[in-house]
Design an enzyme around this catalytic site. Sequence first.
Site, PDB file in Angstrom:
ATOM      1  N   HIS A   1     -93.698  52.738  31.351  1.00 49.58           N
ATOM      2  CA  HIS A   1     -93.072  54.305  32.297  1.00 49.58           C
ATOM      3  C   HIS A   1     -93.430  53.393  34.094  1.00 49.58           C
ATOM      4  CE1 HIS A   1     -93.526  58.738  33.012  1.00 49.58           C
ATOM      5  NE2 HIS A   1     -92.823  57.988  33.777  1.00 49.58           N
TER       6      HIS A   1
ATOM      7  N   TYR B   1     -96.365  62.745  30.185  1.00 46.96           N
ATOM      8  CA  TYR B   1     -95.869  64.451  29.999  1.00 46.96           C
ATOM      9  C   TYR B   1     -96.846  65.501  29.477  1.00 46.96           C
ATOM     10  CZ  TYR B   1     -91.393  62.191  31.342  1.00 46.96           C
ATOM     11  OH  TYR B   1     -90.433  61.254  32.497  1.00 46.96           O
TER      12      TYR B   1
END
Length: 268
Positions: A118, A57
């Site tokens: 992730h 992010y």
Amino acid sequence: MEYITLNNGLKMPIVGTGTNTYGKVSHEYNGALTNEIPELISALELGYRSIDGAIMYRNEELVGRVLAESNVPREELFITTKVPANEEYISSKEATRAAIDNSLKNFQTDYLDLLLIHFPIEDKVQLKNTWEVFEEYYEAGKLKAIGVSNFGKNHLDVLKEFANVKPAVNQIQVNLKEPNKDLLAILLEEGITPVAWGPMKAEIHQKEALDEMGKAYNKSGAQVLLRYQIQRGVVVIPKSHNCKNQASNIDLFDFELSAEDVEKINNL
């Protein structure tokens, strides 16, 4: 706030906030970073304590600064971040350690509540090495829980072959558009807590049915959908840049869906 107990005994808020577009121009995932995250500040003021971040992010440092500057004690926060399945982070154990250490620095803390891989790591050796580093930091107390994200049954089966610590969660897409029923059932059966990203996605006809159902509870269709998720043991991490919607998304604990309505949603 209600909590769910993970398979290692750690309590996790059953509702959290995503941050993947926080602090970015035009609220775009790939937008340039700004120097402010008013939406995170409002989320904290409204009572959100579970903060879902990720290295990908690009805003860990900004999120970490806001958390550190808030009046919320560290022990009340539940901070999650994720290590990408990119060579830069998984090419060696040293690379994975460096990634974790940098996240700890970004969040200005000496421990993270939850660290996830992730995306699936297809190379078994790299997956084993990465998970061993996760276990190393877990045993040292720098990670309170470890888990995975976007893993299918096949990926979980590979992990089982060498994992000494069972993943506490698997963060996956779970919503009415993508119900992921088979994987969800496997996770619940195996004691791996499902965490839903995109928990509020639904087709137009599904949203209309939820809105109609919500009238009996004096709740919106979105609240009905989130309540449906948490009633079946799914942690949700809705995200909004709108303070009113943030308040609505966490206002889920003064009603309970009937068994009949749960079944109706199952069949939407």
